[in-house]
Design an enzyme around this catalytic site. Structure first.
Site, mmCIF file in Angstrom:
data_model
loop_
_atom_site.group_PDB
_atom_site.id
_atom_site.type_symbol
_atom_site.label_atom_id
_atom_site.label_comp_id
_atom_site.label_asym_id
_atom_site.label_seq_id
_atom_site.Cartn_x
_atom_site.Cartn_y
_atom_site.Cartn_z
ATOM 1 N N SER A 221 -19.400 78.105 19.865
ATOM 2 C CA SER A 221 -18.311 79.069 19.701
ATOM 3 C C SER A 221 -17.345 79.082 20.879
ATOM 4 O O SER A 221 -16.148 79.305 20.703
ATOM 5 C CB SER A 221 -18.886 80.475 19.479
ATOM 6 O OG SER A 221 -19.773 80.821 20.523
ATOM 7 N N HIS A 275 -17.106 82.902 25.391
ATOM 8 C CA HIS A 275 -15.915 82.880 24.542
ATOM 9 C C HIS A 275 -14.643 82.927 25.380
ATOM 10 O O HIS A 275 -13.692 82.170 25.133
ATOM 11 C CB HIS A 275 -15.948 84.060 23.573
ATOM 12 C CG HIS A 275 -17.003 83.933 22.522
ATOM 13 N ND1 HIS A 275 -17.257 84.922 21.600
ATOM 14 C CD2 HIS A 275 -17.882 82.936 22.243
ATOM 15 C CE1 HIS A 275 -18.227 84.540 20.791
ATOM 16 N NE2 HIS A 275 -18.630 83.337 21.164
#
Length: 332
Positions: A221, A275
């Protein structure tokens, strides 16, 4: 089963030769414990059917809450991508012939020649997950981001987590996002730039996670956030050519980012540092590598699309546009 992170923790105890213990901050409070060294060395990994993304204490708790959170995250990601028009043909301002520059952005089908690097990255993630199962999570123990082991010199853990996943749901969500964002970005910028952005974002995401989070982490991610950041900087830098479509895509990407940030703070299992680091790395790589397109005039008075990024490692040749009276463009 105690869940994947518990098994990783046991393997780490073995890898560190009983010298350290990696506490996973995202585990429920009752799961924070030091496994006795003897037990850690003799523990047998549970079969795949018994581990979950699963840091819950039992399967019923996961069934009630975990799936709802993952479904909400998937809905937020997919709705944001759909709203942004990712994969749709890009509408350009000024000259309809400019559409050919972004023609690859509409070719998002798996196996299409314009998106081979995207497909290769998806297959690499799937193959790595299969290897995790075949090795009974031995690959997970070897490649997950573990701060103590990175400090000890295992620097490959700054890149390998971008190809490892905790379960099928985790893998499916990341591969779907990679399929949408990667196919679009590769059509716009080329396979070399896509691969560079993915790898840079993976490293910066894991560096940020290493700096800001002591927990064990894994997943693509952070690198995918980097692809979103590179896509955003592409449309921002080329907004004079893409017009209202650029503004629309930037707005929708911003909303998708906001949804994921909110979800990250709601769910304790999300590595927000990873992230954020991946996003920053993707924006930086996209800015430096381009494409950065502009209209220029040739000596014979024709218009050309010129790619002039700060680092011209993968810059494309100029595309000569046709004269108003007809004819075909050519590459300079």
């Amino acid at each position: 089963g105690r869940g994947l992170l518990s098994m990783i923790e046991i393997g780490i105890n073995h890898t560190l030769r009983r010298s350290t213990h990696c506490s996973c901050r995202s585990l429920p409070r009752r799961e924070h414990r030091m496994f006795p060294p003897k037990r850690a060395l003799t523990w047998k990994f549970t079969p795949f059917s018994s581990f979950a993304p699963l840091r819950a204490s039992n399967r019923s708790e996961w069934s009630k809450h975990g799936r709802v959170r993952h479904a909400a995250a998937a809905a937020a990601i997919f709705s944001g991508l759909a709203a942004a028009g990712i994969g749709a043909p890009i509408k350009l301002r000024r000259n309809s012939r400019l559409k050919k520059v972004a023609a690859g952005a509409s070719r998002t089908g798996f196996g299409h020649p314009s998106r081979r690097m995207t497909d290769l990255l998806i297959l690499a993630n799937v193959a790595a997950f299969g290897t995790q199962l075949l090795t009974k999570q031995g690959l997970t123990v070897w490649g997950a981001k573990v701060n103590q082991l990175i400090v000890a010199g295992q620097y490959w853990r700054l890149i390998t987590p971008a190809f490892l996943h905790g379960n099928l749901v985790h893998l499916a969500i990341n591969c779907a996002s990679l399929n949408a964002l990667g196919g679009t970005l590769e059509g716009l910028s080329g396979r070399e730039r896509l691969a560079s952005v993915y790898m840079v974002a993976a490293v910066t995401g894991n560096l940020a996670s290493f700096w800001g989070s002591p927990s064990v982490s894994l997943g693509a991610s952070g690198a995918i956030f980097g692809l979103g950041g590179a896509l955003a900087i592409f449309f921002y830098q080329n907004r004079n050519l893409y017009g209202q479509r650029s503004d629309f895509v930037l707005r929708q990407l911003g909303q998708t980012l906001a949804l994921n940030v909110v979800y990250g703070f709601v769910s304790p299992r999300i590595d927000n540092w990873g992230h954020l680091g991946g996003l920053v790395g993707g924006v930086l790589a996209g800015y430096l590598l381009g494409p950065r397109l502009s209209l220029a005039e040739t000596v014979d008075g024709r218009k050309a699309i010129v790619d002039e990024p700060p680092l011209r490692l993968f810059a494309r040749d100029p595309v000569i546009l046709p004269l108003p009276g007809g004819g075909r463009g050519r590459r300079g």
